[in-house]
Motif scaffolding. Structure first.
Motif, short mmCIF file in Angstrom:
data_model
loop_
_atom_site.label_atom_id
_atom_site.label_comp_id
_atom_site.label_asym_id
_atom_site.label_seq_id
_atom_site.Cartn_x
_atom_site.Cartn_y
_atom_site.Cartn_z
N TYR A 48 43.91 31.19 35.84
CA TYR A 48 42.56 30.75 35.45
C TYR A 48 41.93 29.79 36.45
O TYR A 48 41.07 28.97 36.11
CB TYR A 48 42.55 30.11 34.05
CG TYR A 48 43.34 30.86 33.01
CD1 TYR A 48 42.89 32.08 32.52
CD2 TYR A 48 44.52 30.35 32.50
CE1 TYR A 48 43.61 32.77 31.54
CE2 TYR A 48 45.25 31.02 31.53
CZ TYR A 48 44.79 32.24 31.06
OH TYR A 48 45.50 32.91 30.10
N GLN A 51 38.02 29.73 36.65
CA GLN A 51 37.36 29.01 35.55
C GLN A 51 37.61 27.51 35.66
O GLN A 51 36.69 26.71 35.45
CB GLN A 51 37.88 29.55 34.21
CG GLN A 51 37.48 30.97 33.91
CD GLN A 51 38.31 32.04 34.63
OE1 GLN A 51 39.31 31.77 35.29
NE2 GLN A 51 37.88 33.28 34.50
N PHE A 57 36.64 25.78 32.25
CA PHE A 57 37.86 26.09 31.50
C PHE A 57 38.08 25.02 30.44
O PHE A 57 38.03 23.83 30.73
CB PHE A 57 39.05 26.13 32.46
CG PHE A 57 40.35 26.45 31.78
CD1 PHE A 57 40.71 27.76 31.55
CD2 PHE A 57 41.20 25.44 31.38
CE1 PHE A 57 41.92 28.06 30.93
CE2 PHE A 57 42.40 25.72 30.76
CZ PHE A 57 42.77 27.03 30.52
N SER A 59 40.50 25.87 27.40
CA SER A 59 41.86 26.05 26.91
C SER A 59 42.30 27.50 27.04
O SER A 59 41.46 28.40 27.14
CB SER A 59 41.96 25.61 25.44
OG SER A 59 41.19 26.47 24.63
N ALA A 60 43.61 27.67 27.03
CA ALA A 60 44.22 28.99 26.96
C ALA A 60 45.56 28.80 26.27
O ALA A 60 46.20 27.76 26.43
CB ALA A 60 44.41 29.59 28.35
N ALA A 65 47.32 34.35 32.57
CA ALA A 65 46.74 35.42 31.77
C ALA A 65 47.79 36.46 31.39
O ALA A 65 48.56 36.91 32.23
CB ALA A 65 45.60 36.08 32.54
N SER A 69 46.13 36.87 25.39
CA SER A 69 45.92 35.43 25.54
C SER A 69 44.51 35.05 25.10
O SER A 69 43.54 35.71 25.45
CB SER A 69 46.09 34.99 27.00
OG SER A 69 47.38 35.22 27.48
N VAL A 71 41.45 32.52 25.45
CA VAL A 71 40.90 31.64 26.48
C VAL A 71 39.55 31.15 25.98
O VAL A 71 38.75 31.95 25.48
CB VAL A 71 40.71 32.40 27.81
CG1 VAL A 71 40.14 31.48 28.87
CG2 VAL A 71 42.01 33.03 28.27
N THR A 72 39.29 29.88 26.11
CA THR A 72 37.98 29.34 25.77
C THR A 72 37.39 28.66 26.99
O THR A 72 38.06 27.85 27.64
CB THR A 72 38.06 28.33 24.60
OG1 THR A 72 38.63 28.99 23.48
CG2 THR A 72 36.68 27.81 24.24
N TYR A 102 38.87 39.64 30.57
CA TYR A 102 38.80 39.16 29.20
C TYR A 102 37.52 39.63 28.55
O TYR A 102 36.54 39.94 29.21
CB TYR A 102 39.04 37.67 29.04
CG TYR A 102 38.16 36.65 29.73
CD1 TYR A 102 36.80 36.80 29.91
CD2 TYR A 102 38.74 35.45 30.14
CE1 TYR A 102 36.03 35.80 30.50
CE2 TYR A 102 37.99 34.45 30.73
CZ TYR A 102 36.62 34.63 30.90
OH TYR A 102 35.88 33.64 31.48
#
Length: 172
Positions: A48, A51, A57, A59-60, A65, A69, A71-72, A102
């Protein structure tokens, strides 16, 4: 949110021709030379880095990846930023191509999928960074943004690749 459905029916469509009914995006840039750089930058994409490097970025649930997963990212500026949840659809780990896609989940202001990859062109020894996406507005404010929103997405894709190009050797 782990079991939330994607907000679009064309899950995985960044693997081939992009589906009709969406805005399409592909930004491709030469970012490095050599197979070692391809491997290093592929690791960065999967962690990531694009990001993180843009500061969006949040969170994940996995450090790199993996299919499924969560991812926010945070889209927007300052107090106008909003969380945008996504789930990794698939991961590419091929001899000359690495990355992940994603897709959007409920609460994301867009509906669609984005693929982040690096590709290694052996004949020229060139590493390319590529962002491919299809999306359409999923919230009133993204519909209202219209062409400005699409320009922002193209600008972000270029910034992702610039961030990746500047990834230091000791980025982890």
């Amino acid at each position: 949110m782990p079991d939330s459905p994607f907000t679009y029916p064309d899950v995985g469509a960044t693997r081939g021709p992009l589906p009709a009914g969406y805005d399409h995006l592909e930004v491709r840039r030469a970012i490095a030379k050599g197979e070692d750089e391809f491997r290093r930058l592929g690791d960065a994409v999967l962690a990531y880095r694009m990001q993180r490097g843009l500061g969006i970025f949040r969170s994940a649930d996995t450090p790199v990846a993996q299919p499924g997963s969560l991812v926010t990212v945070r889209l927007g500026v300052g107090p106008l930023g909003i969380p945008a949840p996504c789930r990794v659809v698939y991961v590419l780990d091929e001899a000359d191509r690495r990355g992940f896609a994603y897709g959007t989940l409920p609460g994301h202001p867009e509906s669609g999928e984005e693929l982040f990859t690096v590709e290694y062109d052996r004949p020229t020894d060139t590493v390319y960074g590529i962002v491919t996406a299809f999306s359409r507005p999923a919230a009133w404010y993204t519909r209202l943004a219209g062409p400005v929103g699409r320009l922002a997405q193209r600008t972000a894709a270029s910034a992702y690749l610039a961030t990746l190009r500047r990834t230091p050797v000791e980025w982890k």
